[in-house]
Design a protein around this motif. Structure first.
Motif, PDB file in Angstrom:
ATOM      1  N   GLY A 333       0.750  -0.995   0.053  1.00 33.03           N
ATOM      2  CA  GLY A 333       0.041   0.162   0.096  1.00 33.03           C
ATOM      3  C   GLY A 333       0.798   1.242   0.059  1.00 33.03           C
ATOM      4  N   ARG A 334       0.175   2.369  -0.017  1.00 38.01           N
ATOM      5  CA  ARG A 334       0.809   3.855   0.142  1.00 38.01           C
ATOM      6  C   ARG A 334       0.295   4.535   1.183  1.00 38.01           C
ATOM      7  NH1 ARG A 334      -1.262   8.837  -2.011  1.00 38.01           N
ATOM      8  NH2 ARG A 334       0.462  10.403  -2.525  1.00 38.01           N
ATOM      9  N   PHE A 335       1.159   4.923   1.972  1.00 32.64           N
ATOM     10  CA  PHE A 335       0.882   5.472   3.202  1.00 32.64           C
ATOM     11  C   PHE A 335       1.421   7.030   3.192  1.00 32.64           C
ATOM     12  CE2 PHE A 335       1.608   1.124   3.827  1.00 32.64           C
ATOM     13  CZ  PHE A 335       0.584   0.692   4.449  1.00 32.64           C
ATOM     14  N   LEU A 336       0.716   8.004   3.634  1.00 30.95           N
ATOM     15  CA  LEU A 336       1.029   9.496   3.511  1.00 30.95           C
ATOM     16  C   LEU A 336       1.008   9.899   5.061  1.00 30.95           C
ATOM     17  CD1 LEU A 336       1.351  11.476   1.455  1.00 30.95           C
ATOM     18  CD2 LEU A 336      -1.239  12.234   1.969  1.00 30.95           C
ATOM     19  N   TYR A 337       2.103  10.461   5.393  1.00 27.54           N
ATOM     20  CA  TYR A 337       2.381  11.003   6.757  1.00 27.54           C
ATOM     21  C   TYR A 337       2.689  12.567   6.760  1.00 27.54           C
ATOM     22  CZ  TYR A 337       2.816   6.221   8.232  1.00 27.54           C
ATOM     23  OH  TYR A 337       2.585   4.792   8.604  1.00 27.54           O
ATOM     24  N   PRO A 338       2.400  13.156   7.612  1.00 27.69           N
ATOM     25  CA  PRO A 338       2.560  14.552   7.513  1.00 27.69           C
ATOM     26  C   PRO A 338       4.127  14.915   8.010  1.00 27.69           C
ATOM     27  CG  PRO A 338       1.603  14.048   9.584  1.00 27.69           C
ATOM     28  CD  PRO A 338       1.586  12.928   8.843  1.00 27.69           C
ATOM     29  N   ALA A 339       4.863  15.856   7.374  1.00 27.47           N
ATOM     30  CA  ALA A 339       6.116  16.246   7.856  1.00 27.47           C
ATOM     31  C   ALA A 339       6.572  17.523   7.426  1.00 27.47           C
ATOM     32  CB  ALA A 339       7.001  15.279   6.772  1.00 27.47           C
ATOM     33  N   ARG A 340       5.837  18.445   8.170  1.00 27.71           N
ATOM     34  CA  ARG A 340       6.250  19.999   8.124  1.00 27.71           C
ATOM     35  C   ARG A 340       7.148  20.396   9.263  1.00 27.71           C
ATOM     36  NH1 ARG A 340       5.456  22.993   4.041  1.00 27.71           N
ATOM     37  NH2 ARG A 340       2.966  22.567   3.836  1.00 27.71           N
ATOM     38  N   PHE A 341       8.414  20.458   9.044  1.00 24.75           N
ATOM     39  CA  PHE A 341       9.424  20.425   9.991  1.00 24.75           C
ATOM     40  C   PHE A 341      10.218  21.458   9.593  1.00 24.75           C
ATOM     41  CE2 PHE A 341      10.790  17.211   7.139  1.00 24.75           C
ATOM     42  CZ  PHE A 341      12.132  17.603   6.952  1.00 24.75           C
ATOM     43  N   MET A 342      11.094  22.048  10.583  1.00 21.33           N
ATOM     44  CA  MET A 342      12.217  22.804  10.145  1.00 21.33           C
ATOM     45  C   MET A 342      13.563  21.877  10.390  1.00 21.33           C
ATOM     46  SD  MET A 342      11.667  26.484  12.235  1.00 21.33           S
ATOM     47  CE  MET A 342      13.708  26.874  12.008  1.00 21.33           C
ATOM     48  N   LEU A 343      14.158  22.083   9.083  1.00 20.38           N
ATOM     49  CA  LEU A 343      15.366  21.263   9.310  1.00 20.38           C
ATOM     50  C   LEU A 343      16.567  22.211   9.717  1.00 20.38           C
ATOM     51  CD1 LEU A 343      16.963  18.972   8.023  1.00 20.38           C
ATOM     52  CD2 LEU A 343      17.429  20.072   6.075  1.00 20.38           C
ATOM     53  N   VAL A 344      17.299  21.657  10.880  1.00 22.97           N
ATOM     54  CA  VAL A 344      18.393  22.433  11.251  1.00 22.97           C
ATOM     55  C   VAL A 344      19.647  21.257  11.264  1.00 22.97           C
ATOM     56  CG1 VAL A 344      19.301  23.463  13.234  1.00 22.97           C
ATOM     57  CG2 VAL A 344      17.004  23.644  12.707  1.00 22.97           C
ATOM     58  N   ALA A 345      20.493  21.846  10.168  1.00 17.50           N
ATOM     59  CA  ALA A 345      21.754  20.877  10.134  1.00 17.50           C
ATOM     60  C   ALA A 345      22.928  21.633  10.532  1.00 17.50           C
ATOM     61  CB  ALA A 345      21.846  20.583   8.749  1.00 17.50           C
ATOM     62  N   ALA A 346      23.823  20.807  10.841  1.00 20.68           N
ATOM     63  CA  ALA A 346      25.229  21.386  11.275  1.00 20.68           C
ATOM     64  C   ALA A 346      26.335  20.534  10.680  1.00 20.68           C
ATOM     65  CB  ALA A 346      25.274  21.247  12.917  1.00 20.68           C
ATOM     66  N   MET A 347      27.447  21.312  10.443  1.00 16.16           N
ATOM     67  CA  MET A 347      28.655  20.333   9.731  1.00 16.16           C
ATOM     68  C   MET A 347      29.927  21.283  10.072  1.00 16.16           C
ATOM     69  SD  MET A 347      28.103  21.703   5.706  1.00 16.16           S
ATOM     70  CE  MET A 347      29.737  20.885   5.313  1.00 16.16           C
ATOM     71  N   ASN A 348      31.019  20.570   9.842  1.00 14.30           N
ATOM     72  CA  ASN A 348      32.331  21.156   9.972  1.00 14.30           C
ATOM     73  C   ASN A 348      32.769  21.735   8.400  1.00 14.30           C
ATOM     74  OD1 ASN A 348      32.671  20.404  12.623  1.00 14.30           O
ATOM     75  ND2 ASN A 348      33.514  18.209  11.992  1.00 14.30           N
ATOM     76  N   PRO A 349      33.519  22.569   8.444  1.00 15.83           N
ATOM     77  CA  PRO A 349      34.166  23.165   7.259  1.00 15.83           C
ATOM     78  C   PRO A 349      34.890  22.236   6.470  1.00 15.83           C
ATOM     79  CG  PRO A 349      35.349  24.228   8.914  1.00 15.83           C
ATOM     80  CD  PRO A 349      34.217  23.392   9.703  1.00 15.83           C
ATOM     81  N   CYS A 350      35.373  21.192   6.979  1.00 16.29           N
ATOM     82  CA  CYS A 350      36.161  20.025   6.263  1.00 16.29           C
ATOM     83  C   CYS A 350      36.063  19.005   7.110  1.00 16.29           C
ATOM     84  CB  CYS A 350      37.730  20.588   6.098  1.00 16.29           C
ATOM     85  SG  CYS A 350      38.574  21.063   7.720  1.00 16.29           S
ATOM     86  N   PRO A 351      36.642  17.779   6.693  1.00 17.24           N
ATOM     87  CA  PRO A 351      36.741  16.346   7.547  1.00 17.24           C
ATOM     88  C   PRO A 351      37.563  16.718   8.819  1.00 17.24           C
ATOM     89  CG  PRO A 351      37.187  16.045   5.169  1.00 17.24           C
ATOM     90  CD  PRO A 351      37.344  17.462   5.279  1.00 17.24           C
ATOM     91  N   CYS A 352      38.564  17.234   8.991  1.00 15.71           N
ATOM     92  CA  CYS A 352      39.118  17.572  10.286  1.00 15.71           C
ATOM     93  C   CYS A 352      38.447  18.585  11.055  1.00 15.71           C
ATOM     94  CB  CYS A 352      40.637  18.040   9.983  1.00 15.71           C
ATOM     95  SG  CYS A 352      41.034  19.636   9.553  1.00 15.71           S
ATOM     96  N   GLY A 353      37.900  19.621  10.396  1.00 18.05           N
ATOM     97  CA  GLY A 353      37.005  20.563  11.097  1.00 18.05           C
ATOM     98  C   GLY A 353      37.760  21.744  11.497  1.00 18.05           C
TER      99      GLY A 353
END
Length: 503
Positions: A333-353
């Protein structure tokens, strides 16, 4: 004799009422459940039989057929057991059961006859009320959740025997009434605990005011996670409608806390970077469950170290970030879920950081840096409205004791949100981040100099029209925060500045 009672189950996030029909015939004793039941439903007959015995209730030694209607709907879960047990008694003992045909019966039976709590009570009770059912009997642990539907008569019971005595009018029960908490619990975290980072705080305030997605990039220990975890403290409280929608998702997932009727605080979900595709969007082998994007509905989905997530996992975020919902398609089947969220992401500028760190040297090659940042695709970055660099905190900033509290920031956020609420009162959305192209054309009026700057930026950086619209949305939020009706040049300039990490 034939009898029937009403029960229900949840398929995805949709509640389906089920008519439990019980027929007793003379013949060799047998117990058959039909109507497309899954394994858990088929096992119910053994629990029902033991519950009868351990409750000192006579089990009918006849040819028993239980039909779960409609027959085309696959039945999952253990919510039918109370209805099956009571249907058996009504069919066998022939006590007056006409008025109970308009009751809803929900609950799982233990072997000793006690009622166990079930998942998905709130959507089931809401669906029952819409279809004219006014009374529900269910486990005592679920009664507070069901009482949210204040028009329903909700009776929480502890055992099969108590249910029988109540229906025979041998005992009386008091309906459970919904009551809101007297006062909101004070948050234990506050923006005043974050030292320095004025520009990052300003960016998060703008994001909170307009409901925009955010990406923070900075070296380890600069406060990215600390900032993200304090973002809920400057978001407006959930409205009753938002609280109802969020609670239904948690109820279906079985994550509603004991003695909790409604979720009053905005969700903050922080999945680990090893999370799978199904964990993020939803899925499962037997029953399809909501994923992290749905559990973050009307709240925040925080992805720490976002480049460490698998690329195919990140790409599934694109649809819910645009549509506010997620469609999970499986063979059954096909299931529909609500997903109205704010995405907040964090990362380093490079692998070592430590790229561009004032005190430490970066040990990463250009190829490694390019590969690291390349894990975030262009289409995904296009959907992140606010992108901000978070530098390392200096000793002077760390020793500062004068930092603005979440309460002060929230006042400004609420002011901007109230303006948006008045503007979009005839629309199906309530924040600037959710504006459609038609709404952008109607509500984002630019002065001539601001339009010129935006067009020049489009030409110089080769921006897509999605990015063009995202800049307009952020600039509309900036204008709202200053109480301006039209978008001026400083608003466009700052929105462009918030759009690029390296500019």
């Amino acid at each position: 004799m034939l009898s029937y009672v009403m029960s229900g189950c949840v398929v995805g996030l949709k509640a389906c009422l089920v008519r439990v029909e019980v027929d007793l015939q003379s013949g060799l004793p047998s117990f058959c459940v039909v109507g497309l039941p899954d394994t858990s439903v088929k096992e119910s007959k053994e629990r029902v039989r033991s519950a009868f015995k351990n409750s000192d209730v006579s089990f009918p030694m006849k040819r028993i057929t239980v039909n779960l209607s409609p027959a085309h709907l696959k039945k999952e879960g253990s919510s039918f057991e109370l209805a099956i047990a009571l249907g058996l008694l009504m069919a066998d003992q022939q006590w007056n059961c006409q008025k109970y045909k308009e009751y809803l019966f929900l609950g799982e039976l233990s072997l000793e006859g006690r009622l166990q709590p079930i998942r998905g009570v709130l959507p089931l009770v809401l669906s029952a009320y819409k279809q004219g059912i006014k009374t529900v009997l269910l486990p005592k642990e679920n009664a507070l959740e069901a009482s949210v539907v204040s028009q329903m008569n909700v009776y929480g019971i502890e055992s099969l025997m108590e249910a029988i005595q109540f229906l025979k009018e041998e005992i009386s029960l008091t309906p459970v009434k919904f009551s809101e908490p007297s006062s909101s619990q004070k948050s234990e975290i506050d923006f005043s605990e974050v030292k320095g980072q004025k520009w990052a705080k300003r960016a998060l305030e703008i994001a909170a005011a307009g409901g925009h997605n955010v990406l923070m990039m900075g070296p380890p220990g600069c406060g990215k996670s600390m900032l993200a975890r304090r973002l809920p403290s400057i978001l407006p409280p959930l409205t009753f409608k938002e609280s109802l929608e969020t609670t239904q998702v948690y109820s279906v997932s079985g994550l509603l806390k004991p003695k909790e009727s409604l979720i009053y605080e905005r969700p903050f979900r922080s999945p680990h970077h090893t999370a799978s595709y199904a964990a993020l969007v939803g899925g499962g082998k037997n029953s399809i469950m909501p994923g992290e994007v749905s559990l973050a509905h009307h709240g925040i989905l925080f992805l720490d170290e976002i480049p460490e997530f698998k690329r195919d996992v990140l790409e599934v975020l694109r649809e819910p970030m645009e549509e506010g919902k997620i469609s999970v398609c499986r063979v059954n089947g096909r299931f529909l879920y609500p997903a109205r969220f704010m995405l907040v992401a964090a990362m380093n500028p490079c692998p070592c950081g430590y790229l561009n760190h004032p005190k430490k040297d970066c040990i990463c090659s250009d190829a490694r840096i390019q590969h690291y940042r390349g894990k975030l695709s262009g289409p995904l970055m296009d959907r992140i409205d606010v992108q901000v660099l978070v530098p390392a905190v200096t000793v002077e900033e760390g020793s500062s004791s004068l930092e603005e509290s979440s309460k002060d920031i929230l006042e400004r956020v609420l002011k901007a949100r109230n303006i948006q609420g008045s503007r979009f009162k005839e629309c199906h959305f309530f924040t600037n981040s959710h504006m459609s192209p038609r709404a952008i054309a109607e509500f984002c009026t630019l002065e001539s100099s601001a339009e010129k700057i935006l067009n020049e930026a489009m030409e110089k950086f080769g921006l897509s029209y999605r990015t063009y619209h995202r800049i307009l949305k952020v600039s509309r939020t900036l204008a709202d925060m200053e109480g301006e009706e039209n978008i001026r040049t400083p608003h466009i300039a700052q929105a462009i500045q918030l759009r690029f990490l390296d500019r």
